[in-house]
Design an enzyme around this catalytic site. Structure first.
Site, PDB file in Angstrom:
ATOM      1  N   GLY A  20      77.084   9.278 -37.138  1.00 58.23           N
ATOM      2  CA  GLY A  20      78.280   8.657 -38.270  1.00 58.23           C
ATOM      3  C   GLY A  20      78.095   9.875 -39.541  1.00 58.23           C
ATOM      4  O   GLY A  20      79.792  10.235 -39.147  1.00 58.23           O
ATOM      5  N   GLU A  21      77.528  11.096 -39.416  1.00 57.53           N
ATOM      6  CA  GLU A  21      78.167  12.141 -39.818  1.00 57.53           C
ATOM      7  C   GLU A  21      79.073  12.402 -38.809  1.00 57.53           C
ATOM      8  O   GLU A  21      79.839  13.665 -39.536  1.00 57.53           O
ATOM      9  CB  GLU A  21      76.676  13.312 -40.207  1.00 57.53           C
ATOM     10  CG  GLU A  21      77.499  14.683 -40.826  1.00 57.53           C
ATOM     11  CD  GLU A  21      76.087  15.678 -41.031  1.00 57.53           C
ATOM     12  OE1 GLU A  21      76.337  16.432 -41.994  1.00 57.53           O
ATOM     13  OE2 GLU A  21      75.177  14.769 -41.089  1.00 57.53           O
ATOM     14  N   ALA A  22      78.696  13.066 -37.622  1.00 61.14           N
ATOM     15  CA  ALA A  22      79.292  13.486 -37.037  1.00 61.14           C
ATOM     16  C   ALA A  22      81.435  13.050 -36.758  1.00 61.14           C
ATOM     17  O   ALA A  22      81.490  13.669 -36.782  1.00 61.14           O
ATOM     18  CB  ALA A  22      78.680  13.036 -35.323  1.00 61.14           C
TER      19      ALA A  22
END
Length: 147
Positions: free
Chosen positions: A68-70
């Site tokens: 998700g952060e990527a």
């Protein structure tokens, strides 16, 4: 926080502010991430549950946060690249709603705010049935690229 290096963003960005194209990192490749769509308006990727489970057989929460952060960071860098800048993560938060044991997850990042200094994206992670597994919010700082 994911810090996308200015060099990585500069690699595929020309001085005319052509949008940056996503380049998978080592972790993304190990997790089986595939990019389906990439634009300032939306970044969509998929990832298999298999290979990303914790010891109880469920999709690992850390895998959800990592992917998700990527995806949220990639969305920020695409926007930043149109301004001749890059982006670095400064805040990420997530809520897990349910888990998965098999199949594939879809990760979709859409902008909440696209500024010249900060961006904020909502990242939704859903299962094969379209059920929401996790909701993330990520804020990135836009910075001048080092030359």
């Amino acid at each position: 926080m994911t810090a996308l290096s200015p060099d990585a963003a500069a690699r595929d960005t020309t001085p005319d502010a052509t949008p940056w194209k996503i380049v998978l990192g080592e972790l993304d490749e190990k997790m089986g991430v595939k990019i389906l769509e990439e634009s300032v308006e939306r970044v969509v990727a998929t990832m298999p549950v298999e290979g990303n489970r914790q010891s109880f057989g469920l999709l690992h929460g850390g895998a959800s946060l990592a992917v998700g952060e990527a995806v949220g960071s990639w969305a920020a860098v695409i926007h930043a690249s149109t301004l001749g800048k890059t982006a670095v993560g400064v805040d990420v938060s997530a809520t897990h709603h349910r888990s998965a044991r098999e199949g594939q997850i879809t990760i979709t990042a859409t902008p909440i705010h696209l500024g010249g200094t900060l961006t904020t994206h909502e990242v939704l992670i859903t299962n094969d049935a379209g059920q929401r597994l996790c909701t993330l919010r990520i804020t990135n700082l836009l910075m001048d690229r080092k030359r």
